[in-house]
Design a protein around this motif. Structure first.
Motif, short mmCIF file in Angstrom:
data_model
loop_
_atom_site.label_atom_id
_atom_site.label_comp_id
_atom_site.label_asym_id
_atom_site.label_seq_id
_atom_site.Cartn_x
_atom_site.Cartn_y
_atom_site.Cartn_z
N ARG A 1 -0.24 7.49 6.60
CA ARG A 1 -0.82 6.58 5.69
C ARG A 1 -0.69 6.60 4.20
O ARG A 1 -0.28 5.74 3.33
N TYR A 2 -1.18 7.67 3.65
CA TYR A 2 -1.21 8.02 2.40
C TYR A 2 -0.44 9.08 1.82
O TYR A 2 0.04 9.18 0.52
N ASP B 1 3.08 7.03 2.89
CA ASP B 1 2.84 5.69 2.18
C ASP B 1 3.21 4.69 3.19
O ASP B 1 3.79 3.63 2.56
N LEU B 2 3.24 4.84 4.37
CA LEU B 2 3.50 3.81 5.49
C LEU B 2 2.32 2.74 5.53
O LEU B 2 1.34 3.02 5.12
N GLY B 3 2.65 1.74 5.99
CA GLY B 3 1.84 0.41 6.14
C GLY B 3 0.97 0.64 7.45
O GLY B 3 1.18 1.58 8.21
N VAL B 4 -0.07 -0.08 7.72
CA VAL B 4 -0.92 0.10 8.83
C VAL B 4 0.09 -0.19 10.20
O VAL B 4 -0.12 0.52 11.12
N GLU B 5 0.86 -1.08 9.97
CA GLU B 5 1.75 -1.49 11.31
C GLU B 5 2.63 -0.28 11.53
O GLU B 5 2.85 0.03 12.87
N GLU B 6 3.21 0.27 10.44
CA GLU B 6 3.97 1.22 10.67
C GLU B 6 3.44 2.41 11.38
O GLU B 6 4.14 3.01 11.97
N THR B 7 2.34 2.80 10.71
CA THR B 7 1.71 3.83 11.16
C THR B 7 1.13 3.81 12.74
O THR B 7 1.48 4.41 13.58
N PRO C 1 -3.20 -1.51 15.11
CA PRO C 1 -3.44 -1.45 13.73
C PRO C 1 -4.91 -1.41 13.53
O PRO C 1 -5.35 -0.68 12.57
N ARG D 1 -6.73 1.64 10.96
CA ARG D 1 -7.64 1.28 10.20
C ARG D 1 -8.95 2.03 10.27
O ARG D 1 -9.36 2.50 9.37
#
Length: 176
Positions: A130-131, A134-140, A148, A152
């Motif tokens: 995620r950090y 820098d992937l989005g929630v869906e990609e992670t 998702p 989170r």
């Protein structure tokens, strides 16, 4: 495979894979370094193992929309399976491999890596993807095969642990 249909490089592999591996290797090692909590040698091993897995299926992978994203997923899965295998055969010690301090603030880097290493492997993987990536929630979620909402909640709990563990030390370390 017929050599007339596929051009091979000097090492016997497709030149496209070699170019891909050269362009992605450093990024994969950096990501693996964070996943392993700062173990540079294991990071290199994991990145090499992931690239080896990709090599075996390169013909199919090269046609994907995002081979670099797939490589990252393979790396994370390689890390997670390594942790499962290792947990039954190795013991954790309080000594760390010597690694040169790079970056603007080595003290902050060491503190963050130390706390990151204390997190459970799934939480660490979520934070890195995620950090750092820098992937989005869906990609992670897709990369880790989680929902998702699980990404989170894991990210939230892991960040809370980092803040709690670092406490005032983070404020002192983050100052210029």
């Amino acid at each position: 495979m017929d050599s007339s249909t596929t051009t091979r490089g000097a090492d016997g592999g497709p030149p496209e894979f070699r170019e891909f591996a050269v362009s992605q290797a450093r990024h994969l090692v950096r990501t693996a370094y964070l996943l392993t909590g700062g173990d540079a040698h294991l990071a290199e091993d994991l990145a090499q193992e992931a690239l080896g897995k990709l090599y075996g299926s390169w013909r199919r992978i090269s046609r994907m929309e995002n081979p670099a994203g797939y490589a990252r997923t393979v790396l994370v899965n390689t890390f997670l399976s390594h942790r499962c295998r290792r947990s039954s055969s190795e013991r954790v010690t309080d000594t760390f491999a010597e690694a040169p301090g790079r970056g603007d603030d080595p003290a902050l880097r060491v503190a963050l890596l130390g706390v990151l290493a204390e997190l459970p492997q799934q939480d660490r993987a979520v934070l890195v993807l995620r950090y750092w990536e820098d992937l989005g929630v869906e990609e992670t979620a897709a990369a880790l095969r989680l929902t998702p909402s699980a990404v989170r909640s894991r990210a939230s709990r892991a960040l809370a642990r980092l803040r709690t563990r670092l406490g005032d030390q983070f404020d002192d370390l983050a100052r210029p």
